[in-house]
Design a protein around this motif. Structure first.
Motif, PDB file in Angstrom:
ATOM      1  N   SER A  89      10.907  -6.389  -3.348  1.00 58.81           N
ATOM      2  CA  SER A  89      10.143  -5.154  -3.219  1.00 58.81           C
ATOM      3  C   SER A  89       9.807  -4.609  -4.585  1.00 58.81           C
ATOM      4  O   SER A  89      10.493  -4.888  -5.577  1.00 58.81           O
ATOM      5  N   ARG A  90       8.762  -3.857  -4.624  1.00 60.10           N
ATOM      6  CA  ARG A  90       8.314  -3.307  -5.890  1.00 60.10           C
ATOM      7  C   ARG A  90       7.524  -2.038  -5.597  1.00 60.10           C
ATOM      8  O   ARG A  90       6.822  -1.969  -4.572  1.00 60.10           O
ATOM      9  N   MET A  91       7.640  -1.057  -6.475  1.00 63.02           N
ATOM     10  CA  MET A  91       6.848   0.158  -6.291  1.00 63.02           C
ATOM     11  C   MET A  91       5.869   0.274  -7.452  1.00 63.02           C
ATOM     12  O   MET A  91       6.252   0.112  -8.611  1.00 63.02           O
ATOM     13  N   LEU A  92       4.645   0.577  -7.135  1.00 65.87           N
ATOM     14  CA  LEU A  92       3.642   0.781  -8.177  1.00 65.87           C
ATOM     15  C   LEU A  92       3.287   2.265  -8.220  1.00 65.87           C
ATOM     16  O   LEU A  92       3.417   2.977  -7.224  1.00 65.87           O
ATOM     17  N   LYS A  93       2.822   2.681  -9.370  1.00 67.95           N
ATOM     18  CA  LYS A  93       2.467   4.089  -9.533  1.00 67.95           C
ATOM     19  C   LYS A  93       0.964   4.275  -9.421  1.00 67.95           C
ATOM     20  O   LYS A  93       0.193   3.440  -9.859  1.00 67.95           O
ATOM     21  N   GLY A 128       0.805  -1.212   0.000  1.00 67.56           N
ATOM     22  CA  GLY A 128       0.000   0.000   0.000  1.00 67.56           C
ATOM     23  C   GLY A 128       0.843   1.269   0.000  1.00 67.56           C
ATOM     24  O   GLY A 128       2.057   1.232  -0.168  1.00 67.56           O
ATOM     25  N   ALA A 129       0.177   2.368   0.209  1.00 71.04           N
ATOM     26  CA  ALA A 129       0.858   3.651   0.210  1.00 71.04           C
ATOM     27  C   ALA A 129       1.721   3.800   1.457  1.00 71.04           C
ATOM     28  O   ALA A 129       2.681   4.566   1.477  1.00 71.04           O
ATOM     29  N   TYR A 130       1.368   3.051   2.496  1.00 70.64           N
ATOM     30  CA  TYR A 130       2.146   3.059   3.723  1.00 70.64           C
ATOM     31  C   TYR A 130       2.656   1.653   3.942  1.00 70.64           C
ATOM     32  O   TYR A 130       1.855   0.736   4.130  1.00 70.64           O
ATOM     33  N   TYR A 131       3.965   1.479   3.879  1.00 71.37           N
ATOM     34  CA  TYR A 131       4.498   0.127   3.995  1.00 71.37           C
ATOM     35  C   TYR A 131       5.758   0.153   4.848  1.00 71.37           C
ATOM     36  O   TYR A 131       6.371   1.202   5.067  1.00 71.37           O
ATOM     37  N   TRP A 132       6.118  -1.005   5.349  1.00 76.55           N
ATOM     38  CA  TRP A 132       7.321  -1.145   6.153  1.00 76.55           C
ATOM     39  C   TRP A 132       8.415  -1.653   5.229  1.00 76.55           C
ATOM     40  O   TRP A 132       8.299  -2.738   4.669  1.00 76.55           O
ATOM     41  N   THR A 189      -9.593  11.597  -9.898  1.00 69.86           N
ATOM     42  CA  THR A 189      -8.991  10.944  -8.739  1.00 69.86           C
ATOM     43  C   THR A 189      -7.649  10.324  -9.087  1.00 69.86           C
ATOM     44  O   THR A 189      -7.343  10.096 -10.264  1.00 69.86           O
ATOM     45  N   ILE A 190      -6.859  10.086  -8.062  1.00 69.66           N
ATOM     46  CA  ILE A 190      -5.566   9.429  -8.232  1.00 69.66           C
ATOM     47  C   ILE A 190      -5.802   7.946  -7.962  1.00 69.66           C
ATOM     48  O   ILE A 190      -6.128   7.563  -6.849  1.00 69.66           O
ATOM     49  N   VAL A 191      -5.687   7.146  -9.008  1.00 73.62           N
ATOM     50  CA  VAL A 191      -6.132   5.754  -8.929  1.00 73.62           C
ATOM     51  C   VAL A 191      -5.056   4.816  -8.407  1.00 73.62           C
ATOM     52  O   VAL A 191      -4.001   4.664  -9.024  1.00 73.62           O
ATOM     53  N   GLN A 192      -5.319   4.182  -7.288  1.00 71.24           N
ATOM     54  CA  GLN A 192      -4.395   3.170  -6.793  1.00 71.24           C
ATOM     55  C   GLN A 192      -4.580   1.900  -7.633  1.00 71.24           C
ATOM     56  O   GLN A 192      -5.705   1.489  -7.898  1.00 71.24           O
ATOM     57  N   PRO A 193      -3.497   1.275  -8.014  1.00 70.69           N
ATOM     58  CA  PRO A 193      -3.579   0.070  -8.849  1.00 70.69           C
ATOM     59  C   PRO A 193      -3.927  -1.153  -8.010  1.00 70.69           C
ATOM     60  O   PRO A 193      -3.087  -2.017  -7.769  1.00 70.69           O
ATOM     61  N   VAL A 194      -5.166  -1.215  -7.586  1.00 71.68           N
ATOM     62  CA  VAL A 194      -5.605  -2.213  -6.609  1.00 71.68           C
ATOM     63  C   VAL A 194      -5.384  -3.651  -7.072  1.00 71.68           C
ATOM     64  O   VAL A 194      -4.830  -4.476  -6.337  1.00 71.68           O
ATOM     65  N   ASN A 195      -5.784  -3.955  -8.305  1.00 74.02           N
ATOM     66  CA  ASN A 195      -5.642  -5.336  -8.769  1.00 74.02           C
ATOM     67  C   ASN A 195      -4.181  -5.741  -8.885  1.00 74.02           C
ATOM     68  O   ASN A 195      -3.785  -6.818  -8.438  1.00 74.02           O
ATOM     69  N   GLU A 196      -3.405  -4.849  -9.444  1.00 72.60           N
ATOM     70  CA  GLU A 196      -1.983  -5.130  -9.595  1.00 72.60           C
ATOM     71  C   GLU A 196      -1.330  -5.275  -8.216  1.00 72.60           C
ATOM     72  O   GLU A 196      -0.480  -6.146  -8.003  1.00 72.60           O
TER      73      GLU A 196
END
Lengths: 363, 363
Positions: free
Chosen positions: A316-320, A148-152, A287-294
């Motif tokens: 680790s991976r970062m999604l836009k 998510g947008a907040y991760y450890w 809106t700023i769409v979070q890539p939920v499925n991905e």
DNA sequence: CTGAAAGCGCTAACAA
DNA sequence: TTGTTAGCGCTTTCAG
């Protein structure tokens, strides 16, 4: 009546529990005679047998169950849970939802009650819980993917970069002629290091505009609505609201409409997360769409890899998160972008929209 | 590194596993000396101990985990899941979400894989799964409460009567001067015995009006939107749409607005379920509100009773779903009802709304 | 106050 | 092809 066990079946067919186990789990199935297999299956059916998974888990060390940790199950978080359920459907895994705010004192919690034993954990927007968990011995043995947008970041993670989306949004608003662009955020959004607020402030510096923070208590629709009503009353209306999330944006939408303020003519509006609802308003909300499925696919893939190879290097991976431009922020018209969104296009031109989903999140 | 067990702690402090268990579970805690208790607690903390719940469950027969069975986690179902999480928060129970459509062949499923062992099950809108489950030996031992508009009546259940709400809705539309009231439903809504369709048809007979069924494939927003667009194109527009659920209503809202049809002037609109979104549209959508919180509270209470007294007589309760009247169906104005809804009131009169939640579902 | 022993239901080696 | 044995980690008598 006691629940049926493999002993009952064994007794019924005159075999040993081990044989029954072999047949019913399919392991060593082929070594058993056809007749025996037949009789065991029939007996199991007759007695309405179903295995005790606690016992099975105890000996195999596998539960075929994974946890989704989340602070809530509303809106965006519900969408993630639902998407994860979809991802898990072809697998034999079940999903337990653990309510992570429930346990403010993680240490005490893990020591006594520990969450339900699972093979792995997907932790959504809950880095603190992940941190606390990793300090326990359970945490060293049950892998966790922080998403998510907040991760450890010190464990496997799939992050979402909202900052890029927020910067896109601020620039888009400026292009639309907005000059008094405020950030409508909430207590949560005021915490130090909050990526959305930082990205907003950064973008405003880039644009040479004066930042303005409006803070509503919760990121709830009603709080946002009331905050915006007050704002209208005070006469200090900005010409654009870049909101913390879609809930806030939807509340703001309603608050503005309550008092007859026009969207986007008087105030342009942008949300964040990309929940489905935003697409259905009279002025569909940008809106700023979070890539939920991905996000869910990646998380599950990452977790599976980890289960197969516990000692693999950290993944680790970062999604836009990309901006989806719709009516609520279009003041001077941008036919190219607008045409990319079926709903926007339909509303503007009356043409036949593509019959696909209103929120195409991924290619 | 192996996960810490009570043996490790026992070895570390020079005690027996039994003593450690007593201290850590709190059972027999008082019989242990202060110093011993102290040392065990400290050691547990140091070693990062957390109990293996599969082992505990195996011996105690209790998991402190309940399942929510649902076919999906979208929209209304997500709202129920979230409400149930809220209800469970003060308890020590966790919630597993079991995706019941995943397993079309329940018998085979239960025989092999069985869902995660739980102390009880709350089954939302999934009567067939409940029926299949009760035929297994697990079903005879793990209690299930069947809840929602679709429930299995031969076990504990908390039902919701949508029929009453649908009849209220039809009569309300007639009072508003609508004469061509269509029911926008979906494949699911066409199944025999479907309470919403039956109540609609019944109400139309009462009103002396001609029923008309419009069927969209899925009960999704996009399907409904496209169906309604076709309808507008055909010129066969009714003057009211009583929709299968809020998803359908929201899709219809958008489909009508796409082509410039006015709500409620040209077409009045009513949804069903009472999801939060309906309250935030430019013309807030009238809906039949399911008493979600009450449903979850009752379900949990019912399940707790059952866990305490497995042989108590069957419990059941019916809840009502009431019509919440908003702009989307108000053609001639009904100030009394309108005033009861803060959002409606605010939009109509510009007065200060009550600062409570937009969807007060229960008293 | 503490420990030894048994067993929850199942699986996995190993024997037969 | 089947059965015997041991044990997963924990709780729970019951004995010391």
């Amino acid at each position: 009546m006691r629940r049926t066990t493999i002993r009952d079946i064994a007794a019924a067919v005159g075999a040993s529990p081990a044989t029954v186990s072999k047949v019913l789990t399919g392991r060593g199935d082929s070594l058993i005679s056809d007749t025996m297999r037949q009789r065991i299956r029939e007996s199991a059916r007759e007695l309405g047998y179903s295995p005790n998974l606690a016992a099975r888990a105890l000996v195999t060390g596998r539960t075929y169950c994974i946890a989704l940790w989340s602070e809530t199950l509303a809106d965006y978080h519900a969408a993630v849970a639902n998407a994860l359920l979809d991802v898990l459907r072809p697998s034999r895994y079940e999903m337990v939802i653990t309510d992570v705010v429930k346990h403010p004192d993680w240490y005490a919690y893990f020591q006594r009650n520990a969450p339900w034993p699972v093979d792995g954990i997907i932790a959504l927007d809950s880095p603190q819980s992940v941190e606390a968990y990793l300090a326990t011995s359970a945490g060293r043995n049950t892998p966790v993917v922080s998403i998510g947008a907040y991760y450890w970041e010190h464990t496997d993670h799939i992050g979402v970069d909202l900052g890029a989306g927020v910067r896109q949004a601020a620039h888009h608003l400026a292009e639309q002629g907005c000059r008094r662009i405020a950030h409508l955020t909430c207590d949560h959004g005021m915490r130090p290091g909050e990526p959305r607020r930082l990205a907003y402030e950064e973008a405003m510096v880039d644009l040479g505009l004066e930042p303005r923070l409006l803070v509503t208590g919760q990121s709830s629709r009603e709080d946002a609505r009331l905050t915006v009503r007050d704002l209208v009353g005070s006469g200090q209306l900005p010409d654009a609201l870049l909101c913390f999330n879609d809930e806030t944006a939807i509340g703001a939408y309603r608050g503005l409409r309550d008092l007859g303020v026009r969207i986007p003519d008087d105030v342009a509006l942008i949300g964040c997360d990309g929940i489905q609802d935003t697409a259905y308003f009279d002025q569909p909300i940008t809106t700023i769409v979070q890539p939920v499925n991905e996000l869910c696919r990646s998380a599950w893939q990452c977790l599976q890899t980890r289960l197969d190879e516990p000692d693999a290097p950290r993944q680790s991976r970062m999604l836009k998160a990309d901006l989806m431009i719709r009516e609520s922020s279009l003041r001077i018209g941008r036919p190219v972008e607008a045409a990319a969104n079926p709903i926007t296009k339909a509303a503007r031109t009356g043409e036949e929209p593509r019959p696909d989903h209103a929120l195409p999140q991924e290619a």
